[in-house]
Enzyme design. Structure first.
Site, short mmCIF file in Angstrom:
data_model
loop_
_atom_site.label_atom_id
_atom_site.label_comp_id
_atom_site.label_asym_id
_atom_site.label_seq_id
_atom_site.Cartn_x
_atom_site.Cartn_y
_atom_site.Cartn_z
N LYS A 22 18.14 -20.26 -9.32
CA LYS A 22 17.12 -19.83 -8.43
C LYS A 22 16.31 -18.88 -9.32
O LYS A 22 15.07 -18.94 -9.51
CB LYS A 22 17.53 -19.00 -6.97
CG LYS A 22 16.48 -18.24 -6.40
CD LYS A 22 16.91 -17.50 -5.34
CE LYS A 22 17.61 -16.34 -5.37
NZ LYS A 22 16.55 -15.15 -5.66
N ASN A 23 16.89 -17.73 -9.88
CA ASN A 23 15.97 -16.66 -10.47
C ASN A 23 15.41 -17.03 -11.65
O ASN A 23 14.32 -16.61 -12.02
CB ASN A 23 16.89 -15.44 -10.84
CG ASN A 23 17.40 -14.66 -9.47
OD1 ASN A 23 16.75 -15.08 -8.54
ND2 ASN A 23 18.47 -13.85 -9.80
N CYS A 117 12.50 -3.70 1.30
CA CYS A 117 13.07 -4.91 1.95
C CYS A 117 14.36 -4.29 2.38
O CYS A 117 14.86 -3.01 2.25
CB CYS A 117 13.38 -6.16 0.96
SG CYS A 117 14.33 -5.64 -0.44
N ARG A 122 11.96 -1.21 -3.49
CA ARG A 122 12.00 -1.73 -4.82
C ARG A 122 10.72 -1.90 -5.43
O ARG A 122 9.98 -2.54 -5.55
CB ARG A 122 12.62 -3.39 -4.63
CG ARG A 122 14.04 -3.33 -4.10
CD ARG A 122 14.49 -4.80 -3.95
NE ARG A 122 14.55 -5.60 -4.97
CZ ARG A 122 15.26 -6.80 -5.00
NH1 ARG A 122 15.36 -7.34 -4.01
NH2 ARG A 122 15.77 -7.56 -6.21
N ASP A 305 24.26 -9.09 -7.80
CA ASP A 305 24.23 -10.38 -7.09
C ASP A 305 25.91 -10.83 -6.59
O ASP A 305 25.89 -11.71 -5.55
CB ASP A 305 23.52 -11.29 -7.74
CG ASP A 305 22.00 -10.96 -7.62
OD1 ASP A 305 21.55 -10.06 -6.87
OD2 ASP A 305 21.35 -11.59 -8.40
N ARG A 396 17.74 -19.01 1.30
CA ARG A 396 16.82 -18.48 0.39
C ARG A 396 17.18 -19.04 -1.17
O ARG A 396 16.38 -19.16 -1.79
CB ARG A 396 16.48 -16.93 0.54
CG ARG A 396 15.53 -16.60 1.67
CD ARG A 396 15.14 -15.20 1.49
NE ARG A 396 14.90 -14.58 0.19
CZ ARG A 396 15.36 -13.67 -0.40
NH1 ARG A 396 15.57 -12.60 0.20
NH2 ARG A 396 15.06 -13.15 -1.75
#
Ligand code: UD1
Length: 425
Positions: A22-23, A117, A122, A305, A396
Site C-alpha cells: 500500500k505505502n 488523526c 502528524r 506499523d 484501508r
C-alpha cells in the site's frame, strides 16, 4: 459501519499470498502522474486508501483505469487543477504527496493540510521546509497550504528526522527540478527504493535510494513506463504474527525476506520458527511465545506499523515484554486489548506487557488501521467470539484480509450495518 465476528482459537494453516505494498503504491500512483504518457502498474492492492488516491488523481485530471484486479493504467496529458479536494485529502495523510506532484508539474499547489488523526498530530513541517528549500513560495492559511514556484531549483536538503513521507514528496518534486537535489538523512524504507526505481524507469535520475543520502538530478520530462509494485511487508508481517497468535503453520508467499529482517529475528527470539526461501516464509508456532523486548525504529529497524500486532502476540507470551514506540503516539488500541484480558500498562512511549495464558473474545472497536490488525491477531488467537466494529479502518490497508484468513481456516464473518456483507470469494 462494518464489523467482523471472529470465532477465535482456530489454528491458521496453509498458504497465503501477500498483496502489493500500500505505502509503495501510494507514492508510485502519484509519481505516475508526473509522466507525459501512459503508466501501467501491476500488483496494486485494491484497498480504500488506494481508491482515495485514485479519486484525488482523477479530480486533478489524471485518467485512471483498472485493467485487471490489480493492474492500473494511468494517463496524464495535463493536470487540469492545482487544487486538491479537501473531502478526499482529509481522509488520508499520504494524499499530501500531490503537493510534490503539483509543484513539479504545474508550479502551483493548493493542498489542505492533513488534520490530526487517531495517531495524534502528524505534522508536515519537514515537507514544507523542503518545498521552500527548492525555491517554492509556501504559505499556510486556514489549514490550506498554498505553494508556488515558476521552476523548482535543486539544492541540498537535510530532513530533520528520517521521514518516509517527506522523502517521497521531495523526490517527486525534485525529479523535474532544475539541477541537483541532495536529500540528507533521507528515509531508507523499501517503499522509497521502490519509488526511486519506478521514477528512474520514467527517465528520472535518482541515485542512493536505500541509503540516507539520495541524489536527484532533475530532468525536463518524464515518460510513461510499466512497473510491478513490491509486496507489502506490513501485511506479510501481520500474517506471520497472526500465525504465531494461533500457534499455526503457514507459508506466507510473495515476500521479499530482506524487508522483514528485524521482524523475523524478533519472532525467532520469541520462539516462533521462521524459515525462508527467496520469496516465502514458513512460519510455525506450537507453543506460547517467549516474552521479547523491542522498540520501533526507522527501516531496517522493527517497523512501527507492526508494533500493535506484536503487542497482541506478546499479550499471551510467557513473561513480561517491554515494547517502546519511538515513531508515533500509537498505544490507544491497548484499551481494547485489555477488554480481551490483556495485561498491559502504558508509560509514555512504552508498553509493559505481562503475558497471560490466553485472551478471551470481547466486543472491541477498531480506531485505526494497525490497531485493527492487532485486534484481529488477538481475536484469532483468543478463546470465544470477538465482535470487531470499525473494520473499515482495516480495509484501508489490507486487501481482502478476511477472505485470506478464512482460506487459512479462520472463522471470520463480515457484517454490514444491515446484515451479512455479501461474500466476494
Ligand atoms: C509512513 C507510512 C506509515 C509508517 C511511517 C513510519 C506511508 C503512506 N505511511 O508514514 O505507514 O508508519 O511512514 O514508517 O508510507 N514528522 C514530522 N514532520 C513531518 C513529517 C514527519 O514531525 O513533516 C514525524 C512524524 O510525526 C513521525 C516521524 O516524523 O514521528 C516519521 O514520520 P514519517 O516517516 O513521515 O511517516 P509517514 O510518511 O506519515
Amino acid at each position: 459501519m462494518e464489523k467482523f465476528i471472529v470465532e477465535g482459537g482456530k489454528r491458521l494453516t496453509g498458504t497465503v499470498r501477500v498483496s502489493g505494498s500500500k505505502n509503495s503504491a501510494l507514492g508510485i500512483l502519484v509519481a505516475a502522474a508526473l509522466a507525459d504518457g501512459e503508466c501501467l502498474l501491476h500488483n496494486v492492492p485494491d484497498e480504500t486508501d488506494i481508491r482515495i488516491m485514485i479519486d484525488i488523481l482523477i479530480e486533478l485530471g489524471v485518467r485512471v483505469e483498472w485493467l485487471e484486479a490489480n493492474t492500473l493504467r494511468l494517463r496524464t496529458a495535463h493536470l487540469r487543477s492545482y487544487q486538491a479536494p479537501y473531502e478526499l485529502v482529509r481522509r488520508m495523510r499520504a494524499s499530501f504527496y500531490v503537493a510534490g506532484l503539483l509543484l513539479a508539474r504545474v508550479g502551483k499547489a493548493e493542498v489542505p493540510l492533513p488534520g490530526g488523526c487517531s495517531l495524534g498530530s502528524r505534522p508536515v513541517d519537514f515537507h514544507l521546509k523542503g518545498f521552500q528549500a527548492l525555491g517554492a513560495d509556501v504559505s499556510i492559511s486556514h489549514g490550506l497550504m498554498k505553494a508556488e514556484a515558476t521552476r523548482l531549483i535543486g539544492t541540498k536538503i537535510y530532513i530533520n528526522r528520517s521521514s518516509v513521507g517527506t522523502t517521497v514528496n521531495l523526490m517527486l518534486a525534485a525529479s523535474l527540478a532544475e539541477g541537483q537535489t541532495i536529500l540528507e538523512n533521507a528515509a531508507k524504507e523499501p517503499e522509497v527504493v521502490d519509488l526511486a526505481i519506478f521514477l528512474n524507469g520514467m527517465g528520472a535520475r535518482i541515485k542512493g535510494a536505500g541509503t540516507n543520502v539520495i541524489k536527484i538530478d532533475g530532468v525536463k520530462k518524464l515518460s510513461g513506463t510499466e512497473y510491478t509494485i513490491i509486496p507489502d511487508r506490513v501485511e506479510a508481517g501481520t500474517l506471520m504474527i497472526a500465525t504465531a497468535c494461533t500457534r499455526g503453520d503457514v507459508v506466507v508467499e510473495e515476500v521479499v525476506p530482506e524487508h522483514l529482517r528485524a521482524v523475523v529475528l524478533t519472532l525467532q527470539e520469541a520462539g516462533v520458527t521462521v524459515e525462508e526461501d527467496l520469496t516465502r516464509f514458513h512460519v510455525v508456532s506450537d507453543r506460547r511465545p517467549k516474552a521479547v523486548d523491542t522498540e520501533t525504529a526507522p527501516y531496517p529497524g522493527f517497523p512501527t506499523d507492526l508494533q500493535q500486532p506484536f503487542v497482541a502476540l506478546m499479550s499471551t507470551a510467557d513473561g513480561t515484554s517491554i515494547i517502546r514506540e519511538t515513531i508515533f503516539d500509537r498505544f490507544r488500541y491497548v484499551d481494547e486489548l485489555r477488554r480481551m484480558g490483556a495485561d498491559i500498562k502504558v508509560e509514555r512511549d512504552t508498553a509493559i506487557v505481562r503475558g497471560v495464558e490466553r485472551l478471551t473474545g470481547a466486543p472491541v472497536e477498531v480506531t485505526d488501521l494497525r490497531a485493527g490488525a492487532a485486534l484481529l491477531c488477538a481475536a484469532l488467537g483468543a478463546e470465544g467470539a470477538t465482535e470487531m466494529v470499525g473494520v473499515e479502518h482495516i480495509d484501508r490497508g489490507y486487501e481482502r484480509i478476511d477472505q485470506k484468513l478464512r482460506a487459512l481456516g479462520a472463522r471470520i464473518t463480515r457484517f454490514h450495518a444491515e446484515g451479512e456483507w455479501p461474500s466476494q470469494e
